[in-house]
Scaffold this motif. Structure first.
Motif, PDB file in Angstrom:
ATOM      1  N   UNK A  11     -25.110  -2.268   8.823  1.00  0.00           N
ATOM      2  CA  UNK A  11     -24.015  -2.771   7.987  1.00  0.00           C
ATOM      3  C   UNK A  11     -23.318  -1.613   7.276  1.00  0.00           C
ATOM      4  N   UNK A  12     -22.000  -1.624   7.167  1.00  0.00           N
ATOM      5  CA  UNK A  12     -21.316  -0.558   6.421  1.00  0.00           C
ATOM      6  C   UNK A  12     -21.839  -0.413   4.992  1.00  0.00           C
ATOM      7  N   UNK A  14     -24.675  -0.310   3.945  1.00  0.00           N
ATOM      8  CA  UNK A  14     -25.853   0.548   3.842  1.00  0.00           C
ATOM      9  C   UNK A  14     -25.475   1.898   3.239  1.00  0.00           C
ATOM     10  N   UNK A  15     -24.197   2.277   3.387  1.00  0.00           N
ATOM     11  CA  UNK A  15     -23.683   3.543   2.853  1.00  0.00           C
ATOM     12  C   UNK A  15     -23.234   3.309   1.409  1.00  0.00           C
ATOM     13  N   UNK A  16     -23.851   3.978   0.427  1.00  0.00           N
ATOM     14  CA  UNK A  16     -23.541   3.696  -0.981  1.00  0.00           C
ATOM     15  C   UNK A  16     -22.065   3.802  -1.334  1.00  0.00           C
ATOM     16  N   UNK A  17     -21.347   4.738  -0.710  1.00  0.00           N
ATOM     17  CA  UNK A  17     -19.931   4.890  -1.036  1.00  0.00           C
ATOM     18  C   UNK A  17     -19.141   3.621  -0.714  1.00  0.00           C
ATOM     19  N   UNK A  18     -19.579   2.866   0.256  1.00  0.00           N
ATOM     20  CA  UNK A  18     -18.903   1.618   0.591  1.00  0.00           C
ATOM     21  C   UNK A  18     -19.423   0.448  -0.237  1.00  0.00           C
ATOM     22  N   UNK A  19     -20.700   0.503  -0.603  1.00  0.00           N
ATOM     23  CA  UNK A  19     -21.297  -0.601  -1.342  1.00  0.00           C
ATOM     24  C   UNK A  19     -20.872  -0.610  -2.810  1.00  0.00           C
ATOM     25  N   UNK A  20     -20.544   0.566  -3.363  1.00  0.00           N
ATOM     26  CA  UNK A  20     -20.133   0.641  -4.757  1.00  0.00           C
ATOM     27  C   UNK A  20     -21.227   0.162  -5.692  1.00  0.00           C
ATOM     28  N   UNK A  21     -20.871  -0.734  -6.616  1.00  0.00           N
ATOM     29  CA  UNK A  21     -21.818  -1.218  -7.613  1.00  0.00           C
ATOM     30  C   UNK A  21     -22.953  -2.016  -6.982  1.00  0.00           C
ATOM     31  N   UNK A  22     -22.738  -2.521  -5.764  1.00  0.00           N
ATOM     32  CA  UNK A  22     -23.777  -3.309  -5.090  1.00  0.00           C
ATOM     33  C   UNK A  22     -24.781  -2.444  -4.345  1.00  0.00           C
ATOM     34  N   UNK A  23     -24.610  -1.129  -4.376  1.00  0.00           N
ATOM     35  CA  UNK A  23     -25.488  -0.239  -3.612  1.00  0.00           C
ATOM     36  C   UNK A  23     -26.975  -0.453  -3.895  1.00  0.00           C
ATOM     37  N   UNK A  24     -27.387  -0.655  -5.162  1.00  0.00           N
ATOM     38  CA  UNK A  24     -28.834  -0.835  -5.414  1.00  0.00           C
ATOM     39  C   UNK A  24     -29.433  -2.037  -4.692  1.00  0.00           C
ATOM     40  N   UNK A  25     -28.611  -3.011  -4.321  1.00  0.00           N
ATOM     41  CA  UNK A  25     -29.138  -4.198  -3.643  1.00  0.00           C
ATOM     42  C   UNK A  25     -29.800  -3.832  -2.311  1.00  0.00           C
ATOM     43  N   UNK A  26     -29.366  -2.729  -1.714  1.00  0.00           N
ATOM     44  CA  UNK A  26     -29.907  -2.336  -0.412  1.00  0.00           C
ATOM     45  C   UNK A  26     -30.785  -1.086  -0.499  1.00  0.00           C
ATOM     46  N   UNK A  27     -31.222  -0.727  -1.708  1.00  0.00           N
ATOM     47  CA  UNK A  27     -32.073   0.452  -1.855  1.00  0.00           C
ATOM     48  C   UNK A  27     -33.347   0.337  -1.022  1.00  0.00           C
ATOM     49  N   UNK A  28     -33.973  -0.823  -1.052  1.00  0.00           N
ATOM     50  CA  UNK A  28     -35.207  -1.009  -0.299  1.00  0.00           C
ATOM     51  C   UNK A  28     -34.985  -0.892   1.193  1.00  0.00           C
ATOM     52  N   UNK A  29     -33.880  -1.439   1.665  1.00  0.00           N
ATOM     53  CA  UNK A  29     -33.570  -1.367   3.086  1.00  0.00           C
ATOM     54  C   UNK A  29     -33.275   0.067   3.501  1.00  0.00           C
ATOM     55  N   UNK A  30     -32.543   0.814   2.679  1.00  0.00           N
ATOM     56  CA  UNK A  30     -32.280   2.229   2.993  1.00  0.00           C
ATOM     57  C   UNK A  30     -33.584   3.006   3.073  1.00  0.00           C
ATOM     58  N   UNK A  31     -34.485   2.759   2.119  1.00  0.00           N
ATOM     59  CA  UNK A  31     -35.770   3.462   2.119  1.00  0.00           C
ATOM     60  C   UNK A  31     -36.550   3.148   3.391  1.00  0.00           C
ATOM     61  N   UNK A  68     -16.068   5.633   8.648  1.00  0.00           N
ATOM     62  CA  UNK A  68     -16.139   4.269   8.125  1.00  0.00           C
ATOM     63  C   UNK A  68     -14.825   3.855   7.475  1.00  0.00           C
ATOM     64  N   UNK A  69     -13.757   4.570   7.763  1.00  0.00           N
ATOM     65  CA  UNK A  69     -12.457   4.237   7.177  1.00  0.00           C
ATOM     66  C   UNK A  69     -12.027   2.808   7.473  1.00  0.00           C
ATOM     67  N   UNK A  70     -12.251   2.282   8.688  1.00  0.00           N
ATOM     68  CA  UNK A  70     -11.853   0.887   8.944  1.00  0.00           C
ATOM     69  C   UNK A  70     -12.561  -0.121   8.045  1.00  0.00           C
TER      70      UNK A  70
END
Length: 293
Positions: A11-12, A14-31, A68-70
């Motif tokens: 999922x795009x 997964x990249x924090x720059x795209x997730x913004x404030x929601x980035x921590x929601x996927x911290x476990x998945x990134x790890x 990931x520009x698109x």
């Protein structure tokens, strides 16, 4: 021959720059994804390939770039014109993240897996986790063994030798044959397989809720946890398309590369935060010792 494989979602967000404030929601998945990539690299592949779905079946060289520009932010991996489809772009991004970790003097290989396992033990976001690959990533007695030249002692960073896109509608037989070709020969091959599950798991999912989606997704999860290539090979392409299972062709490439059973598997994550199945797993060719939980 195929010696190891990591399976990660793409999922795009997964990249924090795209997730913004929601980035921590996927911290476990990134790890979990980084743990799987580290374990894959630690298995000592001579050739590392990234496989994922795309508009058409096509091979790319090791220097192929993606953007990931698109999807909202021009996060780039590699130099030159971005030609990689989303799945392979996220795959290359994960390899870059793993490489950065290995350049950190404070990083110990396997820590991503251990941190992730600890997060789950504390009630974190990942579920259905059977264990972690910390010791496998460290090359302990239940890991891939003493690697010639002490691979983990080197500062060599994970990097792909090539990228393989497989058409989203590729028939089962074509996917299996492609996987067999990728793993053919005497060289030790490792695959980073980028594959999402169903996008119809909840009413808020991109494809809305389909009651058949959860059982289909669970079938994939069981196959990944048990390292069962035959189960992945049996996935029905038509049903996968109806249930928006974007990773079906890449998973069947993995099945073709693995061939007969003989792998040990470890499921690191099974999540569906947005109604889409995301899983992370690691396979390695059987060594006679079990990957510890």
């Amino acid at each position: 021959m195929l010696v190891a494989a990591a399976v990660c979602p793409h999922p795009p967000l997964l990249v924090p720059e795209l997730a913004g404030a929601a980035a921590p929601e996927l911290d476990g998945l990134r790890a979990a994804c980084l743990a799987a990539v580290e374990a894959l690299w630690s298995a000592g592949p001579e050739v590392l390939l990234v496989v994922g779905a795309g508009p058409r079946t096509e091979s790319y060289g090791r220097h192929a770039a993606g953007s990931l520009k698109p999807w909202g932010v021009d996060v780039r991996v590699g130099e030159g014109d971005p030609v990689l489809p989303l799945s392979l772009t996220i795959g290359r991004w994960l390899l870059h993240q793993a490489a950065d970790r290995r350049q950190d003097p404070a990083h110990r290989p396997g820590r991503a897996a251990e941190d992730h396992a600890g997060r789950v033990a504390e009630g974190g976001p990942s579920r259905a986790v059977e264990g972690h690959v910390g010791r496998a990533a460290e090359g302990g007695e239940d890991g891939p063994g003493a690697l010639t030249g002490s691979l983990l002692a080197r500062r060599t960073a994970p990097a792909a030798d090539g990228f393989q896109a497989v058409a989203a509608d590729a028939p089962r037989g074509e996917c299996l044959a492609l996987g067999a070709r990728l793993a053919a020969g005497e060289r030790r091959v490792g695959l980073l397989v980028m594959a999402d599950g169903s996008a119809r798991l909840t009413e808020k999912a991109p494809g809305y809720l389909d009651p058949a989606a959860q059982p289909y997704n669970e079938l994939i999860v069981r196959a990944l946890a048990g390292a069962e290539p035959a189960a992945l090979a049996r996935l029905d392409p038509a049903e996968a398309a109806r249930l928006w299972v974007g990773g079906r062709p890449a998973l069947q490439v993995l099945a073709g590369a693995a061939g007969d059973d003989g792998f040990e598997g470890r499921l690191l994550a099974d999540e569906a935060p947005y109604g889409v199945g995301y899983f992370a797993a690691f396979w390695r060719r059987g060594t006679g010792t079990r990957i510890r939980s």
